[in-house]
Scaffold this active site. Structure first.
Site, mmCIF file in Angstrom:
data_model
loop_
_atom_site.group_PDB
_atom_site.id
_atom_site.type_symbol
_atom_site.label_atom_id
_atom_site.label_comp_id
_atom_site.label_asym_id
_atom_site.label_seq_id
_atom_site.Cartn_x
_atom_site.Cartn_y
_atom_site.Cartn_z
ATOM 1 N N HIS A 33 40.877 33.182 42.470
ATOM 2 C CA HIS A 33 40.513 34.415 41.375
ATOM 3 C C HIS A 33 41.911 34.833 40.817
ATOM 4 O O HIS A 33 42.851 35.399 41.068
ATOM 5 C CB HIS A 33 39.469 35.148 41.880
ATOM 6 C CG HIS A 33 38.919 36.219 41.467
ATOM 7 N ND1 HIS A 33 39.367 37.468 40.949
ATOM 8 C CD2 HIS A 33 37.318 35.585 40.778
ATOM 9 C CE1 HIS A 33 38.359 37.904 40.020
ATOM 10 N NE2 HIS A 33 37.329 37.295 40.469
ATOM 11 N N LYS A 73 29.461 43.415 47.053
ATOM 12 C CA LYS A 73 29.872 42.248 47.210
ATOM 13 C C LYS A 73 28.739 42.284 48.767
ATOM 14 O O LYS A 73 28.087 41.033 49.184
ATOM 15 C CB LYS A 73 30.652 41.149 46.814
ATOM 16 C CG LYS A 73 30.598 40.903 45.969
ATOM 17 C CD LYS A 73 31.876 40.230 45.429
ATOM 18 C CE LYS A 73 32.956 40.373 44.587
ATOM 19 N NZ LYS A 73 32.342 38.988 43.229
ATOM 20 N N CYS A 133 36.727 33.493 36.582
ATOM 21 C CA CYS A 133 37.515 33.871 36.786
ATOM 22 C C CYS A 133 38.916 33.077 37.676
ATOM 23 O O CYS A 133 39.490 33.552 38.491
ATOM 24 C CB CYS A 133 37.550 35.449 37.663
ATOM 25 S SG CYS A 133 36.465 36.616 36.523
#
Ligand code: C6P
Length: 415
Positions: A131, A234, A372
Site C-alpha cells: 500500500h 478495519k 493505493c
C-alpha cells in the site's frame, strides 16, 4: 450493550447481521450488499454503544484529572490498550502505542526508529505489493538520508518471490517493511519466514497488518517481528484509532515522534525528560473514544471467536472465487495459495470504475481503482481493478447478488 450473536462453532451469520444497524437499508431500491470492507468495515451496536456511553457518561481527559470522570475515562482507555495487547499476544500493554492508524504507525517507526539509525548506502526492503502508506514514508526517508529502497518482486500468482527476497538481503539491509495481507490481492505473506530471513542478516522487520488483523489471528511473538501495525476502523472499531505494537526494548530506545503534553515527565527550558513508553509516543489528548470503541470491537470479535470468523470468511472467499468464474471475461488478480478476505478482478471490455458504478445501482458496494497500490497495478499492467472484500457479516447470498450484478454489467456491455 448488545450481546454478541454467536459463539465459536455456532457461527450464525443471520444473527450476527442483527448486530450491525447499518446493514439494514436499501441502496437504489436494492438491499445493501456491502463488499468494501477492505476500505473500512461496519460497526456492531456494541462499538457504537461503547463510544456513545463514553461521551454520555465518562467524557473526560485521560491521565490528568483526579476527579471521578477522568479516572473512569483513564481506566477505559488503558483497558482498551490491554485488550489490544491480548489480541496480538503482546508481552505487555506497554508495548502498544495508540496512533491514528496504520499509516501513522509506519511513519512513526520510519521517523523515530529507522531514520536516526540509517546512513547513506543502507538499504530498506519493501515489496511490490505494498500500500502507498508502506512505500512513501520509506521513499521520504531514503531521500533524506541517501539510503536505498529495494523491492521484493511479486509473481504472476500474486505471491512474493522469496528467492528474489533472499537475493536482496545483505550486509546493507537495515530494515524490512512488508504487508501481512495484501489489500489489492488478498495474499497472505509468509511473515515468519520473512522475519527469520531478515533477522539472519541483522535487519529488523515491520509488518503492515491493516488487512490481516480483521481476518487472521495475529501473534506477534510467534511471528517474531519487531513492529506490527493495524487500523481500528478495519476491525469493526472507529476511524482515527490504530495500533503500533513494538518490541519493548526497541520502543524504549526510540526518539519521540511528536512533542507536547502527555509524552513528558518534566519540562524546563534547559531540558525535557520523557514519559515512559508507550506514553512517550502519545503526545497531546489522544483519541479516547476511538480507543474505547476499538476495545469494544475486540471484545465483540473475541466473543464471536476469531477462528469461527476466519472460517466463515474463508468459506465466503472460496465460494466467491468459484462463483465469479460464471462471468464471461472476468479475471482474478491474486491467485496465491494463501489468501484472506479479498477478491480483486477485471472484466474484459469493462472499466473497473464502470463495474463499480453498475454494481452500486444494484446495491452492491465494491471498491474500484488502484487501491493505493499503484506500483502493483503497474506490475499487472492494469490501471485499476474491482475489489470485493469480505467481513464477518457477509453471506453467500450476497456473493450471489454480486455475481448477478456482474452478469448484468456484462449484458449491458455486450448489447
Ligand atoms: N487500505 C483499502 O481500501 P489507514 O488509512 O492508515 O487506516 O490504512 C492504510 C493502509 C495500510 N496498509 C494496507 C495494507 C491497507 O489496506 C491500508 C488501507 C484501504 O485498501 C484504504 S486505501
Amino acid at each position: 450493550m448488545s450481546q454478541p450473536a454467536t459463539r465459536l462453532n455456532s457461527f450464525d451469520v443471520t444473527r450476527v447481521r442483527e448486530d450491525f444497524p447499518i446493514l439494514h437499508q436499501t441502496v437504489h431500491g436494492h438491499p445493501l450488499v456491502y463488499l468494501d470492507n477492505g476500505a473500512t468495515s461496519h460497526k456492531p451496536r456494541a462499538v457504537i454503544d461503547a463510544v456513545s456511553h463514553y461521551y454520555s457518561a465518562d467524557n473526560s481527559n485521560v491521565h490528568r484529572g483526579v476527579h471521578a470522570l477522568s479516572e473512569r475515562a483513564t481506566v477505559a482507555y488503558e483497558g482498551a490498550r490491554g485488550k489490544v495487547a491480548r489480541l496480538v499476544n503482546a508481552g505487555s500493554s506497554r508495548e502498544v502505542v495508540f496512533v491514528r492508524g496504520t499509516t501513522e504507525a509506519i511513519n512513526l517507526v520510519a521517523a523515530s526508529h529507522v531514520r536516526p539509525r540509517i546512513t547513506e548506502g543502507d538499504e530498506i526492503v519493501v515489496s511490490h505489493m505494498e500500500h502507498h502508506s508502506n512505500i512513501v514514508p520509506w521513499q521520504l526517508l531514503c531521500k533524506a538520508t541517501g539510503a536505498r529502497l529495494r523491492v521484493i518482486p511479486v509473481t504472476d500468482a500474486g505471491e512474493l518471490d522469496m528467492d528474489a527476497y533472499a537475493d536482496l538481503l545483505g550486509p546493507r539491509t537495515r530494515f524490512v517493511s512488508v504487508v501481512h495481507v495484501s489489500n489489492a490481492l488478498g495474499t497472505i505473506n509468509p511473515v515468519r519466514r520473512i522475519v527469520e530471513m531478515a533477522h539472519a542478516v541483522g535487519a529488523q522487520v515491520m509488518l503492515d497488518g491493516a488487512q490481516a488483523a480483521p481476518h487472521l489471528t495475529v501473534d506477534v511473538q510467534a511471528i517474531g517481528c519487531d513492529f506490527y501495525a493495524f487500523s481500528g476502523h478495519k476491525i469493526y472499531g472507529p476511524t482515527g484509532i490504530g495500533v503500533l505494537w513494538a518490541r519493548p526494548e526497541l520502543l524504549s530506545g526510540m526518539e519521540p515522534y511528536q512533542g507536547g503534553g502527555e509524552m513528558i515527565r518534566a519540562v524546563s527550558f534547559e531540558e525535557t525528560t520523557y514519559a515512559e513508553v508507550p506514553h512517550k509516543f502519545e503526545a497531546g489528548t489522544p483519541n479516547i473514544a476511538g480507543a474505547i470503541g476499538l476495545g469494544a470491537a475486540i471484545d465483540y470479535l473475541d466473543a464471536l471467536g476469531l477462528e469461527a470468523v476466519a472460517a466463515h470468511e474463508d468459506d465466503l472467499l472460496r465460494y466467491a472465487t468459484e462463483a465469479v468464474s460464471q462471468v464471461p471475461g472476468l479475471r482474478i488478480h491474486g491467485n496465491a495459495r494463501d489468501k484472506a478476505g479479498i477478491l480483486s478482478f477485471v472484466v474484459d471490455g469493462i472499466h473497473a470504475h464502470d463495474i463499480g458504478t453498475i454494481l452500486d445501482r444494484r446495491g452492491v458496494a465494491v471498491r474500484a481503482g488502484h487501491h493505493c497500490a499503484m506500483p502493483l497495478m503497474q506490475r499487472f499492467s492494469v490501471a485499476a481493478t474491482a475489489r470485493a472484500s469480505f467481513a464477518l457479516y457477509n453471506t453467500r447470498e450476497e456473493v450471489d447478488a454480486l455475481v448477478g450484478a456482474l452478469l448484468h454489467a456484462r449484458e449491458l456491455f455486450d448489447r
